[in-house]
Write a protein that holds these residues in place. Structure first.
Motif, PDB file in Angstrom:
ATOM      1  N   UNK A 156       0.827  -1.210   0.000  1.00 55.18           N
ATOM      2  CA  UNK A 156       0.000   0.000   0.000  1.00 55.18           C
ATOM      3  C   UNK A 156       0.862   1.261   0.000  1.00 55.18           C
ATOM      4  N   UNK A 157       2.020   1.206   0.690  1.00 57.09           N
ATOM      5  CA  UNK A 157       2.931   2.343   0.662  1.00 57.09           C
ATOM      6  C   UNK A 157       3.554   2.520  -0.724  1.00 57.09           C
ATOM      7  N   UNK A 158       3.859   1.397  -1.361  1.00 54.15           N
ATOM      8  CA  UNK A 158       4.382   1.446  -2.724  1.00 54.15           C
ATOM      9  C   UNK A 158       3.347   2.066  -3.657  1.00 54.15           C
ATOM     10  N   UNK A 159       2.092   1.715  -3.467  1.00 56.44           N
ATOM     11  CA  UNK A 159       1.023   2.290  -4.288  1.00 56.44           C
ATOM     12  C   UNK A 159       1.011   3.808  -4.175  1.00 56.44           C
ATOM     13  N   UNK A 160       1.132   4.308  -2.947  1.00 54.24           N
ATOM     14  CA  UNK A 160       1.117   5.759  -2.728  1.00 54.24           C
ATOM     15  C   UNK A 160       2.322   6.426  -3.388  1.00 54.24           C
ATOM     16  N   UNK A 161       3.506   5.813  -3.246  1.00 49.22           N
ATOM     17  CA  UNK A 161       4.712   6.385  -3.847  1.00 49.22           C
ATOM     18  C   UNK A 161       4.610   6.407  -5.371  1.00 49.22           C
ATOM     19  N   UNK A 162       4.040   5.356  -5.937  1.00 50.18           N
ATOM     20  CA  UNK A 162       3.858   5.311  -7.394  1.00 50.18           C
ATOM     21  C   UNK A 162       2.884   6.399  -7.846  1.00 50.18           C
ATOM     22  N   UNK A 177      -3.358  -5.318  -4.502  1.00 52.45           N
ATOM     23  CA  UNK A 177      -2.574  -6.453  -4.008  1.00 52.45           C
ATOM     24  C   UNK A 177      -2.458  -6.416  -2.483  1.00 52.45           C
ATOM     25  N   UNK A 178      -2.408  -5.214  -1.917  1.00 54.92           N
ATOM     26  CA  UNK A 178      -2.295  -5.075  -0.461  1.00 54.92           C
ATOM     27  C   UNK A 178      -3.467  -5.741   0.251  1.00 54.92           C
ATOM     28  N   UNK A 179      -4.677  -5.520  -0.248  1.00 56.06           N
ATOM     29  CA  UNK A 179      -5.849  -6.104   0.423  1.00 56.06           C
ATOM     30  C   UNK A 179      -6.037  -7.571   0.042  1.00 56.06           C
ATOM     31  N   UNK A 180      -5.412  -8.012  -1.041  1.00 60.34           N
ATOM     32  CA  UNK A 180      -5.417  -9.443  -1.342  1.00 60.34           C
ATOM     33  C   UNK A 180      -4.542 -10.184  -0.331  1.00 60.34           C
ATOM     34  N   UNK A 181      -3.427  -9.555   0.039  1.00 55.54           N
ATOM     35  CA  UNK A 181      -2.510 -10.162   1.007  1.00 55.54           C
ATOM     36  C   UNK A 181      -3.146 -10.211   2.387  1.00 55.54           C
ATOM     37  N   UNK A 182      -3.791  -9.094   2.780  1.00 55.97           N
ATOM     38  CA  UNK A 182      -4.412  -9.009   4.104  1.00 55.97           C
ATOM     39  C   UNK A 182      -5.777  -8.349   3.977  1.00 55.97           C
ATOM     40  N   UNK A 191      -6.771   3.106   0.921  1.00 57.43           N
ATOM     41  CA  UNK A 191      -5.942   3.494  -0.220  1.00 57.43           C
ATOM     42  C   UNK A 191      -6.498   2.939  -1.527  1.00 57.43           C
ATOM     43  N   UNK A 192      -7.013   1.711  -1.477  1.00 56.26           N
ATOM     44  CA  UNK A 192      -7.620   1.132  -2.679  1.00 56.26           C
ATOM     45  C   UNK A 192      -8.804   1.987  -3.125  1.00 56.26           C
ATOM     46  N   UNK A 193      -9.642   2.398  -2.156  1.00 56.09           N
ATOM     47  CA  UNK A 193     -10.775   3.250  -2.490  1.00 56.09           C
ATOM     48  C   UNK A 193     -10.335   4.574  -3.105  1.00 56.09           C
ATOM     49  N   UNK A 194      -9.290   5.148  -2.545  1.00 58.27           N
ATOM     50  CA  UNK A 194      -8.788   6.430  -3.062  1.00 58.27           C
ATOM     51  C   UNK A 194      -8.353   6.298  -4.517  1.00 58.27           C
ATOM     52  N   UNK A 195      -7.568   5.242  -4.822  1.00 59.94           N
ATOM     53  CA  UNK A 195      -7.078   5.085  -6.191  1.00 59.94           C
ATOM     54  C   UNK A 195      -8.197   4.704  -7.163  1.00 59.94           C
ATOM     55  N   UNK A 196      -9.182   3.952  -6.687  1.00 66.81           N
ATOM     56  CA  UNK A 196     -10.339   3.641  -7.531  1.00 66.81           C
ATOM     57  C   UNK A 196     -11.100   4.921  -7.871  1.00 66.81           C
ATOM     58  N   UNK A 197     -11.267   5.783  -6.886  1.00 68.51           N
ATOM     59  CA  UNK A 197     -11.971   7.043  -7.117  1.00 68.51           C
ATOM     60  C   UNK A 197     -11.203   7.923  -8.091  1.00 68.51           C
TER      61      UNK A 197
END
Length: 259
Positions: A156-162, A177-182, A191-197
């Protein structure tokens, strides 16, 4: 020393020294570096070589050193924190500690807005006790190796940096992938919601935000983003209710700071 000096004393000229005199060579062979691979003005090179040469790994408490890095983070000494976490990763013989060190190093670089360095550190973390990017691309992966202790946080941190680097499509991939892992990683759902939006997928974003809230991640930021998603869906009344709640939460926070 006396005041009198003898002019007739013959001092020995000795045998002299070979050129160069190897016993006092300032650059022993074991410290020679390839200038094509190492910046000759990098002051850390000699220190790192000395560390590996003179400090046995079994004498370094990597968990204690990790705590030092975290303390640096708390007082906003992020450059020192990044260096400390790198040393932890260098000496750690425990994958869990090494992965945590790389993840925290990425966070330190992110605080400095050094996004490329942050991305590199998070990728190092994900390659420990898990699968490499090449394995992911080829589909050669397993849930067991991917579910390492700090993998979800690193993803999730990598997602934000990207995203900060302008690579929003890759950001969403790692957030998912972060929420697939946990699946119980609340911040990952946020964070997933933010990027989807950001991609215009408001309905999916609302679902992700709701998952994060159910898992206890409820604050002004997530409610504000959910309100924005509801507006995108034309649910203005619900959005307005959330906006009012966000306003109240922030006013209460300001009052607490003043107190």
């Amino acid at each position: 020393m006396t005041d009198r000096e003898r002019d007739d004393h013959q001092f020995s000229e000795g045998q002299g020294f070979d050129d160069p005199y190897e016993a006092f060579d300032l650059e022993p062979p074991e410290f020679e570096v390839d200038p094509d691979k190492v910046d000759p003005v990098d002051s850390r090179v000699v220190t790192d070589l000395l560390d590996r040469r003179n400090i046995p790994a079994d004498q370094i408490d990597t968990e204690q050193l990790l705590d030092v890095g975290l303390e640096y983070m708390q007082i906003n000494r992020h450059e020192q924190a990044a260096d400390t976490f790198e040393r932890v990763a260098q000496y750690a013989d425990d994958d869990r500690i090494e992965q945590e060190a790389w993840t925290n190093k990425g966070a330190a670089h992110a605080e400095l807005e050094e996004w490329d360095a942050a991305i590199g550190a998070y990728k190092e973390a994900l390659n420990i006790g898990g699968e490499s990017e090449a394995q992911r691309a080829s589909g050669d992966s397993s849930d067991e190796t991917a579910r390492s202790d700090h993998a979800a946080t690193a993803e999730t941190n990598l997602a934000y940096a990207l995203w900060e680097s302008g690579r929003s499509e890759q950001a969403l991939e790692h957030a998912e992938r972060a929420v697939e892992i946990d699946t119980r990683f609340a911040e990952g759902w946020y964070n997933r919601g933010f990027f989807l939006l950001e991609r215009g997928l408001a309905e999916d974003a609302v679902e992700a935000f709701d998952n994060a809230i159910r898992l206890g991640f409820r604050n002004a930021d997530i409610l504000e983003e959910k309100a924005r998603a509801l507006e995108e869906l034309g649910k203005y009344e619900e959005a307005e209710e959330l906006a009012d709640e966000v306003k109240e939460m922030r006013e209460e926070a300001e009052e607490q700071l003043l107190e």
